[in-house]
Design a protein around this motif. Structure first.
Motif, PDB file in Angstrom:
ATOM      1  N   LYS A 122      35.696  15.340  41.167  1.00 43.39           N
ATOM      2  CA  LYS A 122      37.138  15.520  41.061  1.00 43.39           C
ATOM      3  C   LYS A 122      37.397  16.739  40.197  1.00 43.39           C
ATOM      4  O   LYS A 122      36.818  16.879  39.116  1.00 43.39           O
ATOM      5  N   SER A 123      38.275  17.629  40.657  1.00 46.32           N
ATOM      6  CA  SER A 123      38.517  18.891  39.965  1.00 46.32           C
ATOM      7  C   SER A 123      39.998  19.115  39.714  1.00 46.32           C
ATOM      8  O   SER A 123      40.856  18.560  40.409  1.00 46.32           O
ATOM      9  N   ASP A 124      40.269  19.939  38.738  1.00 46.52           N
ATOM     10  CA  ASP A 124      41.618  20.471  38.519  1.00 46.52           C
ATOM     11  C   ASP A 124      41.746  21.722  39.374  1.00 46.52           C
ATOM     12  O   ASP A 124      41.086  22.734  39.111  1.00 46.52           O
ATOM     13  N   TRP A 125      42.599  21.677  40.383  1.00 45.39           N
ATOM     14  CA  TRP A 125      42.736  22.778  41.329  1.00 45.39           C
ATOM     15  C   TRP A 125      43.938  23.673  40.985  1.00 45.39           C
ATOM     16  O   TRP A 125      44.585  24.219  41.869  1.00 45.39           O
ATOM     17  N   GLY A 126      44.179  23.865  39.721  1.00 41.47           N
ATOM     18  CA  GLY A 126      45.285  24.722  39.319  1.00 41.47           C
ATOM     19  C   GLY A 126      44.918  26.197  39.323  1.00 41.47           C
ATOM     20  O   GLY A 126      43.767  26.587  39.546  1.00 41.47           O
ATOM     21  N   LEU A 127      45.919  27.037  39.074  1.00 43.03           N
ATOM     22  CA  LEU A 127      45.695  28.474  38.955  1.00 43.03           C
ATOM     23  C   LEU A 127      45.182  28.781  37.553  1.00 43.03           C
ATOM     24  O   LEU A 127      45.630  28.208  36.570  1.00 43.03           O
ATOM     25  N   LYS A 128      44.227  29.695  37.481  1.00 49.04           N
ATOM     26  CA  LYS A 128      43.694  30.158  36.208  1.00 49.04           C
ATOM     27  C   LYS A 128      43.895  31.670  36.122  1.00 49.04           C
ATOM     28  O   LYS A 128      43.804  32.388  37.139  1.00 49.04           O
ATOM     29  N   THR A 129      44.144  32.162  34.918  1.00 51.26           N
ATOM     30  CA  THR A 129      44.293  33.600  34.711  1.00 51.26           C
ATOM     31  C   THR A 129      42.921  34.212  34.469  1.00 51.26           C
ATOM     32  O   THR A 129      42.114  33.674  33.700  1.00 51.26           O
ATOM     33  N   ILE A 130      42.657  35.323  35.142  1.00 54.50           N
ATOM     34  CA  ILE A 130      41.416  36.061  34.923  1.00 54.50           C
ATOM     35  C   ILE A 130      41.754  37.444  34.389  1.00 54.50           C
ATOM     36  O   ILE A 130      42.868  37.940  34.564  1.00 54.50           O
ATOM     37  N   TYR A 131      40.754  38.084  33.739  1.00 51.59           N
ATOM     38  CA  TYR A 131      41.006  39.285  32.947  1.00 51.59           C
ATOM     39  C   TYR A 131      40.016  40.386  33.329  1.00 51.59           C
ATOM     40  O   TYR A 131      38.832  40.337  32.984  1.00 51.59           O
ATOM     41  N   ASP A 132      40.496  41.367  34.084  1.00 46.72           N
ATOM     42  CA  ASP A 132      39.708  42.555  34.404  1.00 46.72           C
ATOM     43  C   ASP A 132      40.024  43.653  33.393  1.00 46.72           C
ATOM     44  O   ASP A 132      41.199  43.956  33.153  1.00 46.72           O
ATOM     45  N   VAL A 133      38.991  44.235  32.806  1.00 42.51           N
ATOM     46  CA  VAL A 133      39.180  45.353  31.883  1.00 42.51           C
ATOM     47  C   VAL A 133      39.007  46.649  32.661  1.00 42.51           C
ATOM     48  O   VAL A 133      38.001  46.838  33.355  1.00 42.51           O
ATOM     49  N   VAL A 134      39.980  47.534  32.563  1.00 41.50           N
ATOM     50  CA  VAL A 134      39.985  48.806  33.290  1.00 41.50           C
ATOM     51  C   VAL A 134      40.086  49.935  32.268  1.00 41.50           C
ATOM     52  O   VAL A 134      41.062  50.009  31.514  1.00 41.50           O
ATOM     53  N   ALA A 135      39.069  50.793  32.222  1.00 41.12           N
ATOM     54  CA  ALA A 135      39.035  51.887  31.244  1.00 41.12           C
ATOM     55  C   ALA A 135      38.849  53.211  31.965  1.00 41.12           C
ATOM     56  O   ALA A 135      38.044  53.309  32.894  1.00 41.12           O
ATOM     57  N   THR A 136      39.592  54.236  31.546  1.00 39.43           N
ATOM     58  CA  THR A 136      39.534  55.525  32.229  1.00 39.43           C
ATOM     59  C   THR A 136      39.348  56.680  31.256  1.00 39.43           C
ATOM     60  O   THR A 136      39.837  56.652  30.126  1.00 39.43           O
ATOM     61  N   LEU A 137      38.597  57.663  31.715  1.00 39.08           N
ATOM     62  CA  LEU A 137      38.571  59.003  31.115  1.00 39.08           C
ATOM     63  C   LEU A 137      39.099  59.951  32.184  1.00 39.08           C
ATOM     64  O   LEU A 137      38.475  60.116  33.239  1.00 39.08           O
TER      65      LEU A 137
END
Length: 770
Positions: free
Chosen positions: A328-343
């Motif tokens: 049995k699982s919690d099928w909710g939405l989760k926030t994920i975090y992509d780090v984007v770095a630029t030169l």
């Protein structure tokens, strides 16, 4: 049989093979770097030397210890902390860094349970990985680590008889059918191996099973192969391989938002509409937990190829073992975090060089993925130091620390889908790494970058040998060709012996390059080291820790540093080249080989049908005494039609001619062409891989649009080349195969036309300057 340990015996092994050090030969050639004028080549080599000087194994050690200190699965506090720390580090090194978030469907387990309810002594599975002696990390996060589970399985509460299905691949179900064993209404137990994890419960579901258990047999990565952790590096009895069983061969990423970024306002499918989520409950278990269920099975004794290394006689069943499985699982939405770095680029800011590695793990994730993530940080720190000392890249560098790779390449896919239009206009290439350990270099991707990769690996010294990374890889290929005298291995060995460029492999799936290569058509590389580290036994388990990796994966982090050197050079050469360093004869030759493989596939299918039908007609086929009846008489086979590969043959002829003409003209004038011509040429190179995309995508899976490379529907991670044709032929869908011969030939012709136009740019006279 000569083992690969011959290569490790010392320099004498390489001397026997007649190899010279690639690093020394590269220096002897002087300042010659593909894609650079003679005037700029030495400056590039000097820049790379400065880059190398700040790569620190001390940093790599400290970063892994920090990032892997607590569980960092999606939704965990430490996952977010690692994202914030990564962004802060980039900023401290002079990068423009930010965190982009997405909201994805992610099933976090609430209840998991497995018990043997009849057929043997009552048993409740532990479903837990206890700490091991000497590994402080495995104890530190024990209370917060998620239990063993499979992401995107189907929740359920079922009780049924158990059937052992070996590795749960299509041929295993054919063997069961010959035995008269039906898995409908049963819980199957299958061992890892033979194919991608996600296919096991999917095939079980398709055959009518109501549940699926996957265990790691000690024959593959446990005590039958080496000492188990903590004495050795292999899987201990309670070790469990977690993973995703999302149907990623249909589409990866968030199951509810195929083709678009999973932003807060994105239009979402319902869970029932998402075709990449399974319907039956499934769990991964340890071999300690699997043993009582397998012991309680009766029925036929399995054939030799179905046997593992547990101290039992393996039976198929069904029953008398009956299991109770609940997930049995919690099928909710989760926030994920992509780090984007630029030169930002100083000369061509709208041409991007992308570099990525994921950051999330199933538990601590030291080897997978933090070994590669640390190398990426080392590159970023060194590039930042160069930037702060006054250097700026010519093209814009974009470094990407992905979240949520493990559940289904989610962070990279959502970001790529969200920025698709801009990426297809600006991205020159995407370079990926993932887990990496001690050993030999391996690379896959777009063959247009193959020559550049060979030059780079010839310039980087192997950390433990007095030769280059390239020459060590070359030696291994030659030894493998001697040990395994197959046609492909012999061909590779001849290339290695003759000094030709070593080929890079076709890419299927299994890491964050998929969206860039197979959906957007961006030239891609996936690079790493491995083969001598012992971390497969703790793959996706709670024992993939800093302590394990620093002992058995890459002691001293030497190969992590070498990975940073190789990948950092690739970034720098793509960034700084006077003109995009791509060579296309390698692409043309490789695709020509793929077409020949299709021809052999068709001939082999017809030969098999002719042989089988001839044996049946003659009455010479007799059943063997094998209780699994693996040699029982097959069914009569229809003679496969001959698929007309003529359009592909013609397109390959044109492609080879176009590539040869472009490469010759580029060698003569490409890097030194006038700036306006080089800018137009680079713009065409950005679009080049996109010509391989088909508007309709592949049969039954339109998200995958690349007509040369795709993950196989029945291989998962493994690549299928010219997949629209190949997989249709393998499945007996010959009308579709014929249709995709035409579609693929049209794509190759678009590619050739683009190369011909690019050659025309180089042939054009220099603009008049008053």
């Amino acid at each position: 049989m000569i083992s690969s340990r011959l290569i490790l015996a010392g320099v004498s092994a390489f001397a026997l093979l007649g190899l010279s050090g690639g690093g020394a030969s590269a220096q002897a050639r002087g300042a010659q770097v593909f894609g650079f004028t003679a005037a700029h080549a030495q400056a590039q080599l000097d820049l790379e030397k400065r880059f190398d000087s700040t790569i620190s194994t001390v940093d790599l050690d400290a970063w892994m210890k920090r990032f892997a200190s607590m569980p960092n699965n999606v939704g965990s506090p430490h996952d977010k902390e690692n994202a914030e720390f990564t962004a802060a580090q980039f900023k401290a090194w002079g990068w423009d860094a930010k965190i982009e978030t997405f909201d994805i469907l992610y099933p976090t387990p609430i209840t998991v349970g497995l018990s043997l309810v009849s057929g043997g002594p009552a048993f409740t599975a532990k479903l837990h990985e206890p700490p091991v002696a000497g590994d402080a990390t495995s104890a530190r996060g024990e209370a917060t680590a998620l239990p063993p589970y499979l992401a995107y399985q189907g929740d359920g509460d079922v009780t049924a008889e158990v059937i052992y299905v070996n590795q749960g691949m299509p041929d295993d179900y054919k063997a069961l059918e010959r035995l008269g064993v039906d898995v409908k209404g049963k819980i199957v137990i299958t061992r890892y191996g033979g194919g991608w994890r996600g296919l096991k419960p999917l095939l079980a579901q398709e055959h009518g099973a109501v549940g699926c258990l996957i265990y790691s047999d000690p024959a593959d990565d446990g005590y039958a192969t080496d000492d188990v952790y903590p004495k050795g590096g292999q899987r201990p009895p309670d070790g469990v391989q977690r993973g995703s069983v999302q149907v990623m061969t249909t589409y990866p990423g968030d199951p509810l938002t195929p083709g678009v970024g999973a932003t807060k306002d994105a239009k979402r499918l319902t869970r029932a509409e998402a075709t990449t989520i399974l319907k039956i409950p499934a769990l991964p278990i340890s071999y300690a937990d699997a043993l009582p269920f397998l012991q309680a099975l009766e029925g036929a004794v399995v054939s030799r190829t179905w046997r593992g290394a547990l101290p039992i006689t393996y039976h198929v069943g069904p029953g008398p073992a009956r299991a109770h499985l609940v997930v049995k699982s919690d099928w909710g939405l989760k926030t994920i975090y992509d780090v984007v770095a630029t030169l930002k680029g100083s000369a061509q800011p709208d041409q991007w060089v992308l570099r990525g590695n994921h950051r999330d793990g199933w538990v601590y994730g030291a080897s997978d993925p933090l070994s590669g993530h640390g190398a990426m940080l080392a590159e970023a720190k060194s590039l930042g130091a160069l930037h702060q000392a006054g250097w700026s890249p010519k093209r814009t560098l974009v470094y990407l620390s992905w979240d949520a790779e493990e559940p289904g390449l989610v962070g990279s896919t959502e970001w790529a889908e969200q920025h698709a239009d801009e990426l297809q206009k600006k991205a020159l290439a995407y370079i990926n790494t993932d887990n990496s350990d001690r050993g030999f270099f391996h690379g896959g991707g777009s063959q247009a970058l193959q020559h550049m990769v060979n030059e780079i690996t010839a310039s980087v010294p192997d950390p433990e040998r007095q030769i280059s990374v390239n020459d060590r890889q070359r030696a291994r290929i030659r030894v493998t060709g001697y040990e395994t005298p197959g046609e492909r291995e012999k061909k590779l060995a001849m290339k290695a012996k003759g000094g030709d460029d070593l080929p890079i492999e076709a890419l299927g799936s299994g890491s964050d390059y998929s969206a860039f290569l197979q959906h957007l058509g961006i030239a891609t590389l996936d690079l790493g080291f491995g083969g001598e580290g012992v971390d497969g036994g703790v793959y996706h388990s709670a024992y993939d820790t800093y302590e394990h990796f620093s002992r058995f994966g890459d002691p001293g982090f030497k190969y992590s540093a070498a990975l940073a050197q190789v990948t950092g050079r690739a970034v720098l050469r793509l960034s700084e080249a006077d003109s995009a360093p791509m060579r296309f004869s390698d692409t043309a030759a490789t695709i020509g080989d793929y077409v020949e493989e299709l021809r052999k596939l068709g001939a082999g299918q017809r030969d098999k049908a002719d042989l089988v039908n001839g044996l049946l007609d003659s009455g010479a086929f007799t059943a063997a005494s094998d209780p699994m009846k693996t040699t029982s008489p097959p069914s009569r086979e229809a003679m496969p039609p001959t698929v007309d590969l003529g359009p592909l043959d013609q397109s390959v002829v044109r492609l080879k001619a176009a590539a040869a003409a472009y490469d010759a003209r580029y060698a003569a004038a490409g890097p030194s062409a006038p700036a306006k011509q080089r800018a137009a040429l680079d713009a065409s190179m950005i679009r080049m891989e996109q010509h391989f995309l088909g508007a309709e995508g592949l049969p039954d899976r339109p998200w995958f649009r690349h007509l040369v490379y795709a993950p196989g529907t029945l291989t998962g991670y493994g690549a299928k080349t010219i997949p629209g044709v190949r997989e249709a032929m393998e499945a007996g869908r010959y009308e579709i195969a014929a249709r995709y011969v035409v579609k693929t030939a049209e794509a190759l012709n678009r590619y050739s036309a683009a190369l011909e136009a690019a050659t025309g740019l180089l042939d054009a006279p220099a603009p008049h300057r008053p």
